[in-house]
Design a protein around this motif. Structure first.
Motif, PDB file in Angstrom:
ATOM      1  N   ASN A 160       0.950  -1.165   0.097  1.00 28.08           N
ATOM      2  CA  ASN A 160       0.044   0.048   0.071  1.00 28.08           C
ATOM      3  C   ASN A 160       0.898   1.252  -0.055  1.00 28.08           C
ATOM      4  N   TYR A 161       1.981   1.242   0.665  1.00 28.11           N
ATOM      5  CA  TYR A 161       2.858   2.310   0.725  1.00 28.11           C
ATOM      6  C   TYR A 161       3.413   2.674  -0.634  1.00 28.11           C
TER       7      TYR A 161
ATOM      8  N   GLY B 272     -22.576  -3.780 -10.147  1.00 26.37           N
ATOM      9  CA  GLY B 272     -23.386  -2.570  -9.553  1.00 26.37           C
ATOM     10  C   GLY B 272     -22.984  -2.025  -8.106  1.00 26.37           C
ATOM     11  N   VAL B 273     -21.880  -2.008  -7.722  1.00 25.88           N
ATOM     12  CA  VAL B 273     -21.791  -1.540  -6.158  1.00 25.88           C
ATOM     13  C   VAL B 273     -21.509  -0.214  -6.379  1.00 25.88           C
ATOM     14  N   ASP B 274     -21.857   0.586  -5.659  1.00 25.52           N
ATOM     15  CA  ASP B 274     -21.688   2.111  -5.647  1.00 25.52           C
ATOM     16  C   ASP B 274     -20.019   2.355  -5.677  1.00 25.52           C
ATOM     17  N   TRP B 275     -19.772   3.536  -6.008  1.00 26.14           N
ATOM     18  CA  TRP B 275     -18.343   3.839  -6.394  1.00 26.14           C
ATOM     19  C   TRP B 275     -17.684   4.070  -5.051  1.00 26.14           C
ATOM     20  N   ILE B 276     -18.109   4.207  -3.951  1.00 23.50           N
ATOM     21  CA  ILE B 276     -17.395   4.583  -2.724  1.00 23.50           C
ATOM     22  C   ILE B 276     -17.319   3.183  -2.072  1.00 23.50           C
ATOM     23  N   ARG B 277     -18.001   2.272  -2.170  1.00 17.41           N
ATOM     24  CA  ARG B 277     -17.743   0.891  -1.672  1.00 17.41           C
ATOM     25  C   ARG B 277     -17.122   0.032  -2.313  1.00 17.41           C
ATOM     26  N   ALA B 278     -17.097   0.347  -3.899  1.00 16.51           N
ATOM     27  CA  ALA B 278     -16.080  -0.111  -4.643  1.00 16.51           C
ATOM     28  C   ALA B 278     -14.771   0.166  -4.562  1.00 16.51           C
ATOM     29  N   HIS B 279     -14.341   1.487  -3.919  1.00 16.69           N
ATOM     30  CA  HIS B 279     -13.042   1.696  -3.757  1.00 16.69           C
ATOM     31  C   HIS B 279     -12.218   1.309  -2.585  1.00 16.69           C
ATOM     32  N   GLU B 280     -13.496   0.782  -1.619  1.00 16.38           N
ATOM     33  CA  GLU B 280     -13.042   0.168  -0.332  1.00 16.38           C
ATOM     34  C   GLU B 280     -12.771  -1.193  -0.483  1.00 16.38           C
ATOM     35  N   LEU B 281     -13.474  -1.926  -1.360  1.00 19.21           N
ATOM     36  CA  LEU B 281     -13.360  -3.283  -1.604  1.00 19.21           C
ATOM     37  C   LEU B 281     -12.224  -3.627  -2.537  1.00 19.21           C
ATOM     38  N   ALA B 282     -11.974  -2.655  -3.570  1.00 22.41           N
ATOM     39  CA  ALA B 282     -11.008  -2.785  -4.310  1.00 22.41           C
ATOM     40  C   ALA B 282      -9.430  -2.756  -3.715  1.00 22.41           C
ATOM     41  N   HIS B 283      -9.401  -2.322  -2.483  1.00 20.78           N
ATOM     42  CA  HIS B 283      -8.298  -2.085  -1.641  1.00 20.78           C
ATOM     43  C   HIS B 283      -7.737  -3.538  -1.099  1.00 20.78           C
ATOM     44  N   ARG B 284      -8.737  -4.373  -1.028  1.00 21.79           N
ATOM     45  CA  ARG B 284      -8.405  -5.824  -0.924  1.00 21.79           C
ATOM     46  C   ARG B 284      -8.318  -6.704  -1.994  1.00 21.79           C
TER      47      ARG B 284
END
Length: 213
Positions: free
Chosen positions: A10-11, A90-102
């Motif tokens: 992540n860094y 069809g996930v909203d773009w806020i949750r998509a960003h959070e899930l994409a981190h994983r």
């Protein structure tokens, strides 16, 4: 190439994104981005440097060839994951960003290539950030830096929840045509369709626009 933990990856990704948005990555930016102590980031950077992923011979943090290669792969995986989640699932773009981190840490290269092809090799993530290797030659400026005129939203700079939520609520999404009506120190007036609204400068600093062709 040594296998890194997710925090260290992540860094590297953040260093790449800082170079992309600001042209340079500094320790203070990493401390702010991750809300961590100087001691913690110092240990992480020491580790990355010892593994040959970064170079700190100057005050700037520079990715080495190996560091950049890994960061680019993570960025590509993150942004394609966001596209998969928003466009297909069809996930909203806020949750998509959070899930994409994983998800960015788990896709094998062959699966990532299949995702890319399934999505039609998109140019950007849902927030307008380019997929590595598909950058636009035209670099926009924040709404807060632009005078009156007609523009198009290019990207949301920092993908923080409050920024994405405000941008979404107002309709300031990539590809949207807008008009800057007035830009003074106190307020920014923009026109969306036939409606004039006032946006805070804090949001105007995060919405990148380009001239409307």
């Amino acid at each position: 190439m040594s296998e890194l933990s997710e925090p260290l990856e992540n860094y590297l990704k953040e260093i790449y994104e800082l170079e992309e948005s600001k042209g340079v990555a500094k320790v203070v930016d990493l401390i702010e981005a991750f809300s961590i102590s100087p001691g913690t980031i110092s240990k992480a950077l020491d580790r990355l440097e010892s593994l040959g992923f970064i170079d700190r011979k100057t005050k700037r943090i520079r990715l080495t060839d190996d560091g950049r290669k890994l960061a680019v792969r993570l960025i590509k995986a993150h942004r394609l994951s966001e596209r998969l989640l928003t466009d297909i699932i069809g996930v909203d773009w806020i949750r998509a960003h959070e899930l994409a981190h994983r998800l960015e840490h788990i896709w094998p290269e062959d699966v990532l290539d299949k995702i890319d092809r399934t999505l039609g090799k998109p140019a950007t993530c849902p927030h307008g950030h380019p997929i590595p290797g598909r950058e636009s030659e035209e670099r926009g400026q924040a709404i807060s830096q632009m005078g009156p005129g007609k523009y198009q939203v290019q990207m949301i700079l920092r993908e923080e929840e409050w920024i994405l939520r405000e941008a979404q609520n107002l309709g300031l999404i990539p590809g949207r045509n807008i008009e800057v009506v007035e830009n003074r120190d106190g307020e920014i007036k923009i026109k969306l369709d036939d409606k004039v609204i006032v946006i805070p400068r804090s949001l105007g600093d995060q919405v990148i626009i380009v001239g409307n062709k």
